[in-house]
Write a protein that holds these residues in place. Sequence first.
Motif, PDB file in Angstrom:
ATOM      1  N   UNK A 266     -37.635  47.637  33.653  1.00 13.17           N
ATOM      2  CA  UNK A 266     -36.835  46.593  34.266  1.00 13.17           C
ATOM      3  C   UNK A 266     -36.249  45.688  33.186  1.00 13.17           C
ATOM      4  N   UNK A 267     -35.138  45.054  33.511  1.00 13.33           N
ATOM      5  CA  UNK A 267     -34.369  44.268  32.550  1.00 13.33           C
ATOM      6  C   UNK A 267     -35.236  43.248  31.816  1.00 13.33           C
ATOM      7  N   UNK A 268     -36.029  42.465  32.549  1.00 11.91           N
ATOM      8  CA  UNK A 268     -36.817  41.402  31.934  1.00 11.91           C
ATOM      9  C   UNK A 268     -38.006  41.919  31.132  1.00 11.91           C
TER      10      UNK A 268
ATOM     11  N   UNK B 169     -37.661  44.355  28.945  1.00 13.80           N
ATOM     12  CA  UNK B 169     -37.111  44.894  27.707  1.00 13.80           C
ATOM     13  C   UNK B 169     -37.616  44.092  26.514  1.00 13.80           C
ATOM     14  N   UNK B 170     -38.093  44.790  25.494  1.00 16.54           N
ATOM     15  CA  UNK B 170     -38.603  44.112  24.297  1.00 16.54           C
ATOM     16  C   UNK B 170     -37.465  43.398  23.567  1.00 16.54           C
ATOM     17  N   UNK B 171     -37.759  42.203  23.030  1.00 13.29           N
ATOM     18  CA  UNK B 171     -36.781  41.426  22.250  1.00 13.29           C
ATOM     19  C   UNK B 171     -35.458  41.323  23.010  1.00 13.29           C
ATOM     20  N   UNK B 172     -35.519  40.827  24.234  1.00 10.57           N
ATOM     21  CA  UNK B 172     -34.399  40.918  25.161  1.00 10.57           C
ATOM     22  C   UNK B 172     -33.129  40.249  24.642  1.00 10.57           C
ATOM     23  N   UNK B 173     -33.235  39.033  24.091  1.00  8.29           N
ATOM     24  CA  UNK B 173     -32.031  38.345  23.603  1.00  8.29           C
ATOM     25  C   UNK B 173     -31.329  39.158  22.515  1.00  8.29           C
ATOM     26  N   UNK B 174     -32.102  39.651  21.561  1.00  8.07           N
ATOM     27  CA  UNK B 174     -31.526  40.457  20.486  1.00  8.07           C
ATOM     28  C   UNK B 174     -30.964  41.764  21.022  1.00  8.07           C
ATOM     29  N   UNK B 175     -31.675  42.356  21.975  1.00  7.41           N
ATOM     30  CA  UNK B 175     -31.233  43.632  22.541  1.00  7.41           C
ATOM     31  C   UNK B 175     -29.904  43.488  23.266  1.00  7.41           C
ATOM     32  N   UNK B 176     -29.733  42.389  24.010  1.00  9.67           N
ATOM     33  CA  UNK B 176     -28.460  42.157  24.706  1.00  9.67           C
ATOM     34  C   UNK B 176     -27.309  42.132  23.709  1.00  9.67           C
ATOM     35  N   UNK B 177     -27.497  41.413  22.618  1.00  8.42           N
ATOM     36  CA  UNK B 177     -26.445  41.298  21.601  1.00  8.42           C
ATOM     37  C   UNK B 177     -26.142  42.641  20.949  1.00  8.42           C
TER      38      UNK B 177
ATOM     39  N   UNK C  57     -24.857  52.457  39.886  1.00  4.54           N
ATOM     40  CA  UNK C  57     -25.738  51.423  39.326  1.00  4.54           C
ATOM     41  C   UNK C  57     -27.125  52.033  39.120  1.00  4.54           C
ATOM     42  N   UNK C  58     -27.651  51.974  37.890  1.00  2.00           N
ATOM     43  CA  UNK C  58     -28.835  52.765  37.562  1.00  2.00           C
ATOM     44  C   UNK C  58     -30.005  51.859  37.189  1.00  2.00           C
ATOM     45  N   UNK C  59     -30.936  51.609  38.123  1.00  4.02           N
ATOM     46  CA  UNK C  59     -32.093  50.771  37.823  1.00  4.02           C
ATOM     47  C   UNK C  59     -32.918  51.340  36.666  1.00  4.02           C
TER      48      UNK C  59
END
Length: 295
Positions: free
Chosen positions: A113-115, A117-125, A165-167
């Motif tokens: 699930x989205x939340x 994800x490890x190191x989420x802020x960095x991963x988004x970027x 849309x792929x969960x």
Amino acid sequence: MLFPSICFPLSQSFFNSLGEWAVVTGASEGIGRAYAFALAEKGMNVVIMSRTKITLDQLAKEIGDTTGQQVKVIVTDFMKDNIFSEIEDQIRSLDIGVLVNNVGMLPSFIPCKFLETAHLDQTITTVINCNVKTMAKMCKIILPGMESRGKGVILNISSGVASIPFPLYSLYAASKVFVERFSQGLQAEYKDKGIIIQTVAPFGVSTRMTAYQAPNVVTLSPEEFVKSSLLYLRAGDKTHGSVCHIVLGWLLQSIPLKVLYAEAMLCSLQDYVKKKAALKVSICATSNFEHIKNK
């Protein structure tokens, strides 16, 4: 779709007629490597881009030795900012007929699930930089030359998971939806200029992203997939690239979303990928042990 070489024929000189050079991002392995080889075999010189200089240099030698074509190596990290002016300077003088925007990253091999994800802020970027920004920037650099010459091909590599849309792969799938919509919009804008802009959306291909799953009926080797996908170059603004993947795309969109999104289905997907990853680690560990033992 069953007979692409008959329905969407390309002349022997098609790729040579576009320009002298092809540019492939994420070329050091997998699908990018296969595109670099395939385009060189069709008579094009190639610019290969990735982060790893040793791998790129080795690939350049292999392509040169095998095909006799020129290979230009550009070492760059597409996850970083402010790299594109240098890239533009290095390819400015080249007659570029083909661009393959292949580079991409999967936030987490094990679906989650989205939340979670490890190191989420960095991963988004990094996902946005690699999967979204790079494609748009490379088009911005190379498309003007194609427009002025009235010819060119841009292949933007998406993914079959972007079909719905792929969960558990939400960020990755959404980034690949951008690839599709951006490509389709560009094709509508520049088709009359003689430029082909196509999204290529594979399902299973035996690469690092799939833990090098053994090729089978639905999981193709990178070389098999690229050879097949190039046959569909005139098949429209999007292709899944092979007959089996076209069928998979149809099946995926035919299944009711409430079935795909059921908790039991999502848990089964996680368990399946975890088992595949554990099996791959076990095989690699055994192989390394045998190698050391036999030295």
